[in-house]
Design a protein around this motif. Sequence first.
Motif, short mmCIF file in Angstrom:
data_model
loop_
_atom_site.label_atom_id
_atom_site.label_comp_id
_atom_site.label_asym_id
_atom_site.label_seq_id
_atom_site.Cartn_x
_atom_site.Cartn_y
_atom_site.Cartn_z
N CYS A 42 0.82 -1.22 0.00
CA CYS A 42 0.00 0.00 0.00
C CYS A 42 0.85 1.26 0.00
O CYS A 42 0.34 2.35 0.26
CB CYS A 42 -0.95 0.00 1.19
N GLN A 66 4.17 -12.85 4.04
CA GLN A 66 3.81 -12.57 5.43
C GLN A 66 4.77 -11.57 6.07
O GLN A 66 4.36 -10.72 6.86
CB GLN A 66 3.78 -13.87 6.25
N VAL A 69 3.49 -8.22 5.38
CA VAL A 69 2.26 -7.99 6.14
C VAL A 69 2.63 -7.58 7.56
O VAL A 69 2.07 -6.64 8.12
CB VAL A 69 1.36 -9.25 6.14
N ASP A 70 3.63 -8.26 8.12
CA ASP A 70 4.07 -7.98 9.48
C ASP A 70 4.64 -6.57 9.62
O ASP A 70 4.59 -5.98 10.71
CB ASP A 70 5.12 -9.00 9.93
N GLU A 72 3.33 -4.08 8.23
CA GLU A 72 2.15 -3.23 8.08
C GLU A 72 2.16 -2.42 6.78
O GLU A 72 1.74 -1.26 6.74
CB GLU A 72 1.99 -2.31 9.29
N VAL A 73 2.60 -3.05 5.70
CA VAL A 73 2.55 -2.38 4.40
C VAL A 73 1.61 -3.08 3.43
O VAL A 73 1.62 -2.81 2.24
CB VAL A 73 3.96 -2.25 3.76
N LEU A 76 -4.65 -3.74 2.58
CA LEU A 76 -5.78 -4.44 3.19
C LEU A 76 -7.10 -4.13 2.49
O LEU A 76 -8.09 -4.81 2.72
CB LEU A 76 -5.88 -4.08 4.67
#
Length: 181
Positions: A42, A66, A69-70, A72-73, A76
Amino acid sequence: MAAVCVFCASSRTLDQRWLDLATETGAELARRGHTLVSGGGCVGMMGAVVDGARAAGGRTVGVIPQALVDLEVADLASDELLVTDSMASRKTLMIDRSDAFLALPGGLGTLDELFEVWTTATLALHSKPMVLIDTDGFYRPLLDWLHTITDQRFLKPAGLGLLTVVATVPEALKALESHLP
């Protein structure tokens, strides 16, 4: 319509013109009815391309490991977000889920993805169209080098010919669509 995978930078420190190019790309894909497949992020151009697609009513599929994802990029807001266990499995899934590939300006990750897709095409593991947008000559030094290694027979001319190089988003979409089944 097709699922088009876009490779591009995820850097947060890019000039606005690159973000605008990514937004334009996503919007044009959506206007033409294509699904955008992205690296699932994102931020940077990756975030701009998905935002552009969604703003124009397009469907987005993100593929992200993953580990990112961890951090926080992850995008979603994707219509479909596929989480993999590694960068390698991410590339494999992106190839499997896409009908065509488009590379915008980017760094090592973009080149890694482009060369993975291109290499597998030269091995006849797929025949999906691949287009490189060379805005303002961004990729000119790389293309010059590729021509040099072709002249020196490290790369076959047929392999070099698998990649279509254009300067604009409309040219890129025209080239991709002309090679889709």
